[in-house]
Scaffold this active site. Structure first.
Site, short mmCIF file in Angstrom:
data_model
loop_
_atom_site.label_atom_id
_atom_site.label_comp_id
_atom_site.label_asym_id
_atom_site.label_seq_id
_atom_site.Cartn_x
_atom_site.Cartn_y
_atom_site.Cartn_z
N ASP A 140 -9.74 -6.15 -0.43
CA ASP A 140 -10.88 -5.22 -0.52
C ASP A 140 -11.09 -4.48 0.81
O ASP A 140 -11.34 -3.28 0.83
CB ASP A 140 -12.17 -5.98 -0.86
CG ASP A 140 -12.24 -6.35 -2.33
OD1 ASP A 140 -11.31 -5.99 -3.08
OD2 ASP A 140 -13.23 -7.00 -2.72
N ILE B 196 -1.13 2.65 -3.06
CA ILE B 196 -0.73 1.74 -1.98
C ILE B 196 0.51 0.95 -2.42
O ILE B 196 0.59 0.47 -3.55
CB ILE B 196 -1.87 0.77 -1.62
CG1 ILE B 196 -3.12 1.58 -1.19
CG2 ILE B 196 -1.43 -0.20 -0.52
CD1 ILE B 196 -4.30 0.73 -0.77
N GLU C 267 -5.64 0.25 -6.67
CA GLU C 267 -5.22 0.67 -5.32
C GLU C 267 -4.67 2.09 -5.35
O GLU C 267 -3.72 2.41 -4.65
CB GLU C 267 -4.20 -0.30 -4.73
CG GLU C 267 -3.38 -1.11 -5.71
CD GLU C 267 -2.40 -0.27 -6.52
OE1 GLU C 267 -2.82 0.24 -7.59
OE2 GLU C 267 -1.23 -0.14 -6.12
#
Ligand code: GH3
Ligand code: MG
Ligand code: MG
Length: 301
Positions: A192, A176, A218
């Site tokens: 989250d 990400i 991530e």
């Protein structure tokens, strides 16, 4: 084949059946019964083209008429893989990934063929698999995807398959972009929630025989069976666009993230470590290229 092997075959999730030179079914495992609805007694000694599985391909052309992979393998001894749809006893079509290999006698002569097929039907296969994995502590607690350990085990297995049978397999690393900014701007709980949303987007748009897992933080890894080159790039791009178009709502605001992706195909001699290292380098190339993009090996493009 001795009895012990049949016991093992009966415990696989994959359907497995053997045919002789005349394409008469001589073995049918338990998963083949479950996936197709046909019991062993109903199919043994019948030719497989006898209105049993009646595979059709992606264009819905009937494979029994001219395109039968078993027939082709009986003739040339080559291993084949494809995606197809089989006929369930109750009439409906089930998406499958199939693989056909020749069976040889000790002198090397082809005496039959084996077809292995896994159900590509999301719901059953994934929920069955996740239940098992939970018991074995192979599931990530936050996202409920496969965890790093399970990804490593699976990748080791795929590397062995590559060395032995040259079965193609694609690996994606999806990171990400600027995720820290989500945590810093909206808090860890929103972070989250974002991780879970991305995880579900990837999972819901994968095939049941692919493995999507959380590598850590991530970062996600996808292990895509029977996939390389253009298809792998197209799938990575599909994931990237789907995530780009997804969002969570936080206090009336639609919050989005993007992915930087590295994509490679397993090579002979790869280990889980070497394949992931290569994928990681490719993912970083995507970061350097401005993020929200996919970088694939030149070798597999
Ligand atoms: P880049 O575009 O270069 O990837 O930037 P980035 O901010 O995504 O990368 P960086 O590695 O700097 O930060 C990753 C962040 O992910 C830092 C860490 O706090 C956060 N993170 C890791 N695991 C979790 C988690 O389980 N929950 C939440 N909310 N955040 C997590
Ligand atoms: Mg990262
Ligand atoms: Mg990141």
């Amino acid at each position: 084949m001795i009895l012990d092997h049949r016991d093992i075959l009966d415990n696989l999730f994959d359907g497995v059946y053997f045919v002789d030179q005349q394409r008469r079914i001589s073995y049918w495992n338990r998963a083949a019964e479950q996936i197709s609805g046909y019991s062993r007694e109903e199919v043994l000694n019948r030719p497989c083209s006898d209105h049993i599985l009646v595979h059709v391909d992606q264009q819905c052309d009937n494979l029994c008429q001219g395109g039968c992979p078993l027939h082709a393998t009986l003739l040339d001894g080559q291993t084949r893989e494809s995606e197809a749809y089989l006929h369930h006893k109750l009439g409906h079509r089930i998406p499958i990934l199939l693989r056909v290999c020749p069976l040889r006698d000790p002198s090397g002569a082809i005496i039959g063929a084996v077809e292995m097929f896994s159900s590509n039907s999301q719901m059953v296969a994934i929920s069955q698999r996740m239940k098992e994995l939970e018991e074995l502590a192979l599931v990530d607690a936050l996202t409920h995807l496969a965890n790093r350990r399970y990804l490593e085990l699976t990748l080791d297995q795929r590397c062995q398959e590559m060395d032995r049978y040259q079965w193609p397999c694609g690996i994606l690393l999806l990171d990400i972009d600027h995720f820290k900014a989500v945590n810093d701007g909206y808090g860890h709980l929103v972070g989250d929630e974002m991780l879970c949303m991305v995880a579900q987007t990837l999972l819901a748009n994968s095939r049941s025989f692919d493995l999507i897992g959380r590598w850590g933080g991530e970062e996600f890894v996808a292990i895509m069976r029977n996939m390389g080159g253009k298809d792998l790039y197209a799938t990575a791009e599909k994931f990237r666009r789907l995530v780009e178009k997804s969002f969570i709502s936080v206090a009336g605001e639609n919050l989005k993230v993007t992915l930087s992706i590295g994509a490679t195909q397993l090579q002979p001699g790869d280990t889980a470590k070497s394949a992931l290292h290569r994928t990681d380098q490719l993912m970083y190339a995507s970061k350097r290229a401005g993020r929200n993009c996919t970088t694939i090996d030149f070798a597999v493009r």
